[in-house]
Design an enzyme around this catalytic site. Structure first.
Site, PDB file in Angstrom:
ATOM      1  NE  ARG A  27      24.076  23.671  27.068  1.00  0.00           N
ATOM      2  CZ  ARG A  27      22.973  23.589  26.340  1.00  0.00           C
ATOM      3  NH1 ARG A  27      23.052  23.567  25.031  1.00  0.00           N
ATOM      4  NH2 ARG A  27      21.782  23.528  26.903  1.00  0.00           N
ATOM      5  CD1 TRP A  73      25.805  30.430  33.409  1.00  0.00           C
ATOM      6  CD2 TRP A  73      23.653  30.497  34.026  1.00  0.00           C
ATOM      7  NE1 TRP A  73      25.384  31.741  33.327  1.00  0.00           N
ATOM      8  CE2 TRP A  73      24.071  31.806  33.705  1.00  0.00           C
ATOM      9  CE3 TRP A  73      22.346  30.301  34.442  1.00  0.00           C
ATOM     10  CZ2 TRP A  73      23.224  32.902  33.776  1.00  0.00           C
ATOM     11  CZ3 TRP A  73      21.498  31.398  34.520  1.00  0.00           C
ATOM     12  CH2 TRP A  73      21.941  32.684  34.187  1.00  0.00           C
ATOM     13  CG  ASN A  97      20.001  22.226  30.671  1.00  0.00           C
ATOM     14  OD1 ASN A  97      19.874  23.321  31.226  1.00  0.00           O
ATOM     15  ND2 ASN A  97      19.964  22.089  29.358  1.00  0.00           N
ATOM     16  CD  GLU A 463      23.150  42.425  18.092  1.00  0.00           C
ATOM     17  OE1 GLU A 463      22.303  42.435  18.996  1.00  0.00           O
ATOM     18  OE2 GLU A 463      23.961  41.500  17.938  1.00  0.00           O
ATOM     19  CE  LYS A 467      26.405  40.685  20.115  1.00  0.00           C
ATOM     20  NZ  LYS A 467      25.349  39.825  19.679  1.00  0.00           N
ATOM     21  CD  GLU A 470      26.471  39.746  24.116  1.00  0.00           C
ATOM     22  OE1 GLU A 470      25.991  38.845  24.793  1.00  0.00           O
ATOM     23  OE2 GLU A 470      26.152  39.948  22.933  1.00  0.00           O
ATOM     24  CG  HIS A 486      13.697  64.282  24.822  1.00  0.00           C
ATOM     25  ND1 HIS A 486      12.924  65.420  24.891  1.00  0.00           N
ATOM     26  CD2 HIS A 486      13.808  63.997  23.497  1.00  0.00           C
ATOM     27  CE1 HIS A 486      12.568  65.790  23.680  1.00  0.00           C
ATOM     28  NE2 HIS A 486      13.097  64.940  22.811  1.00  0.00           N
ATOM     29  CE  LYS A 583      25.193  30.840  20.846  1.00  0.00           C
ATOM     30  NZ  LYS A 583      25.330  32.207  20.301  1.00  0.00           N
TER      31      LYS A 583
HETATM   32  C1  F6R Z   1      23.478  38.340  22.658  1.00  0.00           C
HETATM   33  C2  F6R Z   1      22.781  37.080  22.653  1.00  0.00           C
HETATM   34  C3  F6R Z   1      21.491  36.986  23.403  1.00  0.00           C
HETATM   35  C4  F6R Z   1      20.502  36.112  22.635  1.00  0.00           C
HETATM   36  C5  F6R Z   1      19.249  35.873  23.484  1.00  0.00           C
HETATM   37  C6  F6R Z   1      18.220  35.039  22.748  1.00  0.00           C
HETATM   38  O1  F6R Z   1      24.650  38.268  21.910  1.00  0.00           O
HETATM   39  O2  F6R Z   1      23.230  36.120  22.092  1.00  0.00           O
HETATM   40  O3  F6R Z   1      20.949  38.234  23.675  1.00  0.00           O
HETATM   41  O4  F6R Z   1      20.187  36.737  21.429  1.00  0.00           O
HETATM   42  O5  F6R Z   1      19.602  35.215  24.667  1.00  0.00           O
HETATM   43  O6  F6R Z   1      18.729  33.790  22.424  1.00  0.00           O
HETATM   44  P1  F6R Z   1      18.083  32.904  21.302  1.00  0.00           P
HETATM   45  O7  F6R Z   1      18.272  33.607  20.008  1.00  0.00           O
HETATM   46  O8  F6R Z   1      18.825  31.603  21.362  1.00  0.00           O
HETATM   47  O9  F6R Z   1      16.628  32.770  21.649  1.00  0.00           O
END
Ligand code: F6R
Length: 588
Positions: A27, A73, A97, A463, A467, A470, A486, A583
């Site tokens: 998470r 976090w 949390n 995407e 990826k 991150e 541009h 996460k």
């Molecule tokens: C990138 C990633 C995030 C999630 C975003 C939304 O790899 O995992 O950008 O896609 O935080 O999360 P969810 O889908 O759980 O709403």
């Protein structure tokens, strides 16, 4: 975001809670702590950094049967031992949390009552309030009920009180929390993987309910403090789904599950090339909004291209964090779709609540069963990705893309296109087994990268770029291929990596022209395409199987995911837990 686990039972609690915390690591967190009952006292141990650091300063054999644990976090206050949870004020110790939005005003009021605070957190006001009202009410449940009414924001809480050392109390509002019973004791947890070693049965605590856990029992109280019952749910996946099973990282393991995830999602909605009635009929809608965050938002963009093309319905895609504050043009003819892997993303959930309150139809495309977004939406379509642990989403993205393509077919009544999904699992497997390390070796020493593509390929560029950035911390950006010149083409230089994606037959040549513009400026070009062309505008190419456009994005994303993984691996990054990320983003 933060993770919570608590245990009260016959067994020693410390190994159970520390082990459970490890299953919540995905998470995202920067410190961890536990509070446990020992010798009629509550002991608290907290440490900045990994759970292994906390473990190294705890004697796991200490005699305790009641323990709550937390991964933090940081939101309010830096990662430090003082700011880590659990927080104790007076008789109450709490793990939290979520975010308490009105904590500053609560803190001011409590300070006037001479209550002292040690940390910079929003959380510390919770035990302070509990202690304050408990002194007045002399009843823990009543104190919790009053505090619930004072708190604004989102929270899931695990609570222990010095006057009742045999129970754990728990509540939730807007943040996830499950309760699980096993023959040797009972649990609270932020997510199912934390308890799977002991049981796959769990209860989803409803907002406002209070759970009271003892060694042998769990009692749920409603808002009026009357006992109530919750339906027991069974987690369908197996324990292995939350284990590495020989893979070096969860991200790689999850990518390699994609052929099965595709089949599971497809077969759930389609049988013998016909939709099952699990897919509602959405014919009446004249326009669609798709709302999501991060990668789920990019699935929404793919959805826009597919739905507009195959169903002829205009689609607006918006980031949930913007949509929730935007002027609303949705009406009774609009279907608003929310896409989320976790089903707990705060902005997506808030946008969904807003649309619901206006009486407009909502559909959630979600992976986690029973999550807040799934429960809030009028309609639900689950993707069948299973537990996703790595912070960077991969298999859930592929499952969501599969589902959005099916939805485009359903909306457009293009049933004949279902046959294009046949054999796709074989193509997925083929792509999974290719060697992408050779491309990663050319990219990993760079600190920047560009992804360019048009239309649906542009969504995939976004995407692929996310990826890469991150997981490997390479500053990578994605452009609609025609837009690069541009302004941003000024950044292309000798050897600058450009990943050009071109899969849509009618516009491949247009994208190639844009790729050539970067090659002319000496970029290193990796060309990802479904049309194999011999030419000198690229340095390397990945040729995708030639499949119908409706399913193409399901394949295109695979090399992008694996390249990001391999680059991050070469750069020795913390792949499953990239820095600063969580996460499930349960704060705004
Ligand atoms: C990138 C990633 C995030 C999630 C975003 C939304 O790899 O995992 O950008 O896609 O935080 O999360 P969810 O889908 O759980 O709403």
């Amino acid at each position: 975001m933060c993770g919570i686990i608590g245990y009260v039972g016959k067994n020693k609690a410390l190994p159970i809670v520390l082990n459970g915390l490890k299953f919540l690591e995905y998470r995202g967190y920067d410190s961890a702590g536990i509070a446990y009952v020992n010798d009629k006292n509550i002991k608290i141990v907290k440490e900045v950094g990994r759970i292994s650091s906390l473990e190294s300063i705890v004697d796991k054999n200490e005699d305790t049967n009641v323990c709550i644990g937390h991964t933090r976090w940081a939101t309010h206050g830096i990662p430090s031992t003082i700011n880590s949870h659990p927080h104790k004020v007076g008789k109450f110790t709490v793990v939290h949390n979520g975010i308490i939005e009105n904590y500053l005003s609560l803190k001011e009021k409590l300070k006037k009552e001479n209550i002292k605070f040690k940390s910079e957190t929003d959380t510390e006001v919770i035990p302070a309030l509990l202690d304050y009202y408990y002194k007045q009410e002399k009843d823990i449940l009543k104190a919790i009920k009053i505090v619930k009414e004072k708190l604004e924001g989102s929270y899931a809480l695990g609570i222990i009180c010095e006057d009742d050392l045999e129970h754990i109390y728990a509540i939730r509002c807007g943040s996830p929390l499950i309760i699980a019973k096993s023959k040797d004791g009972n649990f609270i947890a932020s997510d199912v993987p934390a308890i799977l070693e002991y049981t796959n049965k769990y209860l989803l605590l409803e907002e406002g309910q209070i759970a009271v856990l003892s060694k042998n029992n769990v009692i749920i109280y409603d808002n009026n403090l009357q006992e109530t019952k919750l339906k027991e749910l069974t987690f369908k996946g197996n324990k292995d789904s939350a284990m590495l099973n020989g893979y070096k990282h969860y991200m790689l393991k999850e990518i390699h599950e994609e052929d099965q995830v595709f089949l599971d999602t497809y077969n759930y909605y389609v049988k013998n090339n016909k939709f099952l009635n699990t897919m509602p009929d959405f014919k009446k809608y004249q326009n669609i909004h798709i709302v999501a965050c991060g990668s789920a938002y990019y699935v929404g963009l793919i959805g826009k291209y597919l739905i507009e093309e195959y169903a002829d319905i205009p689609v607006k895609v918006e980031l949930a964090s913007e949509y929730r504050y935007a002027k609303d043009f949705a009406d009774k003819n609009t279907l608003v779709i929310f896409i989320s892997q976790s089903g707990e993303t705060a902005d997506t959930l808030a946008a969904l609540k807003k649309v619901n309150s206006e009486g407009i139809d909502t559909l959630a495309i979600v992976n986690v069963y029973g999550s807040s977004i799934a429960r809030e939406a009028k309609y639900n379509l689950y993707v069948k990705a299973g537990v996703e642990i790595a912070v960077a989403t991969t298999k859930a993205f592929l499952a969501q893309t599969t589902l959005i393509a099916l939805l485009a077919i359903k909306l457009g009544n293009k049933i004949e296109l279902l046959k294009e999904f046949n054999n796709l699992d074989k193509y997925i497997k083929e792509l999974l087994n290719k060697d992408y390390k050779k491309y990663a070796k050319k990219l990993f020493h760079h600190n920047e990268a560009f992804f360019i593509g048009r239309q649906v390929d542009y969504a995939l560029c976004l995407e692929g770029s996310l990826k890469l950035k991150e997981t490997s911390y390479i500053n990578s950006v994605a452009f609609a291929a025609g837009e690069l010149k541009h302004g941003s083409i000024s950044l292309i230089n000798n050897g600058t990596p450009v990943i050009g994606i071109a899969t849509k037959e009618e516009i491949i040549n247009k994208t190639i022209s844009n790729i050539k513009e970067t090659k002319a400026r000496n970029a290193y070009v990796l060309y990802i395409t479904s049309r194999d062309i011999k030419d000198n505008f690229y340095d390397d190419k990945i040729v995708l199987p030639k499949v119908h456009d409706i399913v193409m994005p399901i394949l295109t994303v695979i090399p992008l995911q694996i390249i990001a993984y391999e680059v991050a691996n070469l750069r020795k990054c913390d792949i499953d837990k990239p820095r600063n990320l969580a996460k499930s983003v349960t704060v705004e």
